[in-house]
Design a protein around this motif. Sequence first.
Motif, PDB file in Angstrom:
ATOM      1  N   ALA A 161       0.832  -1.213   0.000  1.00 16.55           N
ATOM      2  CA  ALA A 161       0.000   0.000   0.000  1.00 16.55           C
ATOM      3  C   ALA A 161       0.863   1.258   0.000  1.00 16.55           C
ATOM      4  CB  ALA A 161      -0.932   0.008   1.209  1.00 16.55           C
ATOM      5  N   LEU A 162       2.066   1.162   0.572  1.00 11.06           N
ATOM      6  CA  LEU A 162       2.981   2.297   0.585  1.00 11.06           C
ATOM      7  C   LEU A 162       3.737   2.459  -0.729  1.00 11.06           C
ATOM      8  CD1 LEU A 162       4.414   1.941   4.200  1.00 11.06           C
ATOM      9  CD2 LEU A 162       2.981   3.789   3.338  1.00 11.06           C
ATOM     10  N   GLY A 163       3.515   1.544  -1.666  1.00  8.71           N
ATOM     11  CA  GLY A 163       4.110   1.705  -2.990  1.00  8.71           C
ATOM     12  C   GLY A 163       5.256   0.763  -3.301  1.00  8.71           C
ATOM     13  N   TYR A 164       5.630  -0.109  -2.376  1.00 12.16           N
ATOM     14  CA  TYR A 164       6.689  -1.067  -2.663  1.00 12.16           C
ATOM     15  C   TYR A 164       6.121  -2.215  -3.488  1.00 12.16           C
ATOM     16  CZ  TYR A 164       9.555   1.395   0.722  1.00 12.16           C
ATOM     17  OH  TYR A 164      10.269   2.361   1.369  1.00 12.16           O
ATOM     18  N   SER A 165       6.964  -2.817  -4.325  1.00 14.70           N
ATOM     19  CA  SER A 165       6.510  -3.962  -5.119  1.00 14.70           C
ATOM     20  C   SER A 165       6.354  -5.173  -4.212  1.00 14.70           C
ATOM     21  CB  SER A 165       7.522  -4.278  -6.228  1.00 14.70           C
ATOM     22  OG  SER A 165       8.697  -4.837  -5.667  1.00 14.70           O
ATOM     23  N   ASP A 166       5.622  -6.164  -4.704  1.00 12.73           N
ATOM     24  CA  ASP A 166       5.448  -7.408  -3.937  1.00 12.73           C
ATOM     25  C   ASP A 166       6.793  -8.057  -3.655  1.00 12.73           C
ATOM     26  OD1 ASP A 166       2.672  -7.336  -3.746  1.00 12.73           O
ATOM     27  OD2 ASP A 166       2.407  -8.283  -5.690  1.00 12.73           O
ATOM     28  N   LYS A 167       7.687  -8.000  -4.634  1.00  9.72           N
ATOM     29  CA  LYS A 167       9.003  -8.629  -4.486  1.00  9.72           C
ATOM     30  C   LYS A 167       9.807  -7.937  -3.386  1.00  9.72           C
ATOM     31  CE  LYS A 167      12.917 -10.080  -7.302  1.00  9.72           C
ATOM     32  NZ  LYS A 167      13.515 -10.057  -8.629  1.00  9.72           N
ATOM     33  N   GLU A 168       9.837  -6.601  -3.399  1.00 12.62           N
ATOM     34  CA  GLU A 168      10.562  -5.849  -2.366  1.00 12.62           C
ATOM     35  C   GLU A 168       9.979  -6.115  -0.984  1.00 12.62           C
ATOM     36  OE1 GLU A 168      11.865  -1.766  -4.704  1.00 12.62           O
ATOM     37  OE2 GLU A 168       9.775  -2.006  -4.074  1.00 12.62           O
ATOM     38  N   SER A 172      11.791  -7.986   2.248  1.00 13.72           N
ATOM     39  CA  SER A 172      11.972  -7.346   3.558  1.00 13.72           C
ATOM     40  C   SER A 172      11.387  -8.202   4.681  1.00 13.72           C
ATOM     41  CB  SER A 172      11.362  -5.949   3.574  1.00 13.72           C
ATOM     42  OG  SER A 172       9.958  -6.021   3.535  1.00 13.72           O
ATOM     43  N   LEU A 173      10.391  -9.035   4.381  1.00 15.83           N
ATOM     44  CA  LEU A 173       9.811  -9.926   5.394  1.00 15.83           C
ATOM     45  C   LEU A 173      10.805 -10.981   5.862  1.00 15.83           C
ATOM     46  CD1 LEU A 173       6.151 -10.783   4.303  1.00 15.83           C
ATOM     47  CD2 LEU A 173       6.893  -9.355   6.185  1.00 15.83           C
ATOM     48  N   LYS A 174      11.701 -11.381   4.967  1.00 18.45           N
ATOM     49  CA  LYS A 174      12.664 -12.436   5.301  1.00 18.45           C
ATOM     50  C   LYS A 174      13.563 -12.030   6.466  1.00 18.45           C
ATOM     51  CE  LYS A 174      12.795 -14.348   0.664  1.00 18.45           C
ATOM     52  NZ  LYS A 174      13.571 -14.617  -0.522  1.00 18.45           N
ATOM     53  N   ALA A 175      13.842 -10.737   6.598  1.00 21.99           N
ATOM     54  CA  ALA A 175      14.755 -10.267   7.633  1.00 21.99           C
ATOM     55  C   ALA A 175      14.070 -10.079   8.991  1.00 21.99           C
ATOM     56  CB  ALA A 175      15.385  -8.944   7.185  1.00 21.99           C
ATOM     57  N   LEU A 176      12.754 -10.170   9.024  1.00 24.55           N
ATOM     58  CA  LEU A 176      12.019  -9.910  10.268  1.00 24.55           C
ATOM     59  C   LEU A 176      11.970 -11.138  11.173  1.00 24.55           C
ATOM     60  CD1 LEU A 176       8.934  -7.961   8.870  1.00 24.55           C
ATOM     61  CD2 LEU A 176      11.047  -7.027   9.780  1.00 24.55           C
ATOM     62  N   PRO A 177      11.942 -10.915  12.492  1.00 19.58           N
ATOM     63  CA  PRO A 177      11.731 -12.035  13.405  1.00 19.58           C
ATOM     64  C   PRO A 177      10.353 -12.656  13.139  1.00 19.58           C
ATOM     65  CG  PRO A 177      12.381 -10.054  14.601  1.00 19.58           C
ATOM     66  CD  PRO A 177      12.157  -9.646  13.186  1.00 19.58           C
ATOM     67  N   ILE A 210       6.488  -3.328  10.484  1.00 25.52           N
ATOM     68  CA  ILE A 210       6.476  -2.329   9.411  1.00 25.52           C
ATOM     69  C   ILE A 210       7.670  -1.390   9.558  1.00 25.52           C
ATOM     70  CG2 ILE A 210       5.214  -0.342   8.462  1.00 25.52           C
ATOM     71  CD1 ILE A 210       2.606  -1.864   9.159  1.00 25.52           C
ATOM     72  N   LYS A 211       7.941  -0.960  10.774  1.00 24.78           N
ATOM     73  CA  LYS A 211       9.100  -0.082  11.033  1.00 24.78           C
ATOM     74  C   LYS A 211      10.401  -0.763  10.614  1.00 24.78           C
ATOM     75  CE  LYS A 211       6.965   2.222  14.985  1.00 24.78           C
ATOM     76  NZ  LYS A 211       6.980   2.326  16.442  1.00 24.78           N
ATOM     77  N   LEU A 212      10.572  -2.009  11.040  1.00 21.08           N
ATOM     78  CA  LEU A 212      11.794  -2.744  10.695  1.00 21.08           C
ATOM     79  C   LEU A 212      11.926  -2.970   9.183  1.00 21.08           C
ATOM     80  CD1 LEU A 212      11.781  -5.413  13.572  1.00 21.08           C
ATOM     81  CD2 LEU A 212      13.350  -3.481  13.330  1.00 21.08           C
ATOM     82  N   ALA A 213      10.809  -3.312   8.557  1.00 20.78           N
ATOM     83  CA  ALA A 213      10.830  -3.538   7.111  1.00 20.78           C
ATOM     84  C   ALA A 213      11.156  -2.245   6.352  1.00 20.78           C
ATOM     85  CB  ALA A 213       9.489  -4.097   6.655  1.00 20.78           C
ATOM     86  N   LEU A 214      10.592  -1.131   6.799  1.00 15.72           N
ATOM     87  CA  LEU A 214      10.884   0.153   6.141  1.00 15.72           C
ATOM     88  C   LEU A 214      12.350   0.527   6.308  1.00 15.72           C
ATOM     89  CD1 LEU A 214       7.678   2.203   7.002  1.00 15.72           C
ATOM     90  CD2 LEU A 214       8.411   1.424   4.749  1.00 15.72           C
ATOM     91  N   ARG A 215      12.909   0.240   7.484  1.00 16.97           N
ATOM     92  CA  ARG A 215      14.352   0.499   7.667  1.00 16.97           C
ATOM     93  C   ARG A 215      15.172  -0.346   6.720  1.00 16.97           C
ATOM     94  NH1 ARG A 215      13.869   0.113  13.871  1.00 16.97           N
ATOM     95  NH2 ARG A 215      13.021   2.165  14.348  1.00 16.97           N
TER      96      ARG A 215
END
Length: 190
Positions: A156-163, A167-172, A181-186
């Motif tokens: 919804a913020l404009g990132y592609s599905d791939k991006e 970013s989800l892979k790096a999250l706990p 969301i904060k961690l993914a945006l960073r």
Amino acid sequence: MIGKLTGTLAERNPPQVVVDCNGVGYEVDVPMSTFYNLPPTGERVSLLTHFVVREDAQILYGFGTPAERATFRQLIKISGVGPRMALGVLSGLSVAELAQIVTLQDAGRLVKIPGIGKKTAERLLLELKGKLGADIALPQHDVSDSQTDILQALVALGYSDKEAAASLKALPKDVGVSEGIKLALRALAK
């Protein structure tokens, strides 16, 4: 019957094109994803096809990649999904996006496509599960509800599905939605 056409692109009238194959012009309906990747009129083009014979018409559907054609064939096997609706799905989503939506069981993204209601979207998700090779782009562990919410927020913020999926892979695994969301945006800002 007709599996592939190679010839000169004679006309472009979305979503239909005419391919001239040695003097015979074939009208071919293509998804918008294929249409946008076609060469200019007058250039040589090659399309994989799917031929549909009905009582009142014979229609040729064309695709730029084998994955698009295979996905189209999977879609038309589903009860209530005809070739026009399958073409609409492929015009609104890439094969990779559709695979990700199926893996995430995200009916909300499917109902945004014209002609697809809630029940049809749920049927698509159920019937396509495990048939599109969708697990490739997602984290190895199970996707939780919070991760689905994080992914939807990033899209919804404009990132592609791939991006967003990367970013989800790096999250706990058990991260909350707002913190995730904060961690993914960073991670995406790097």
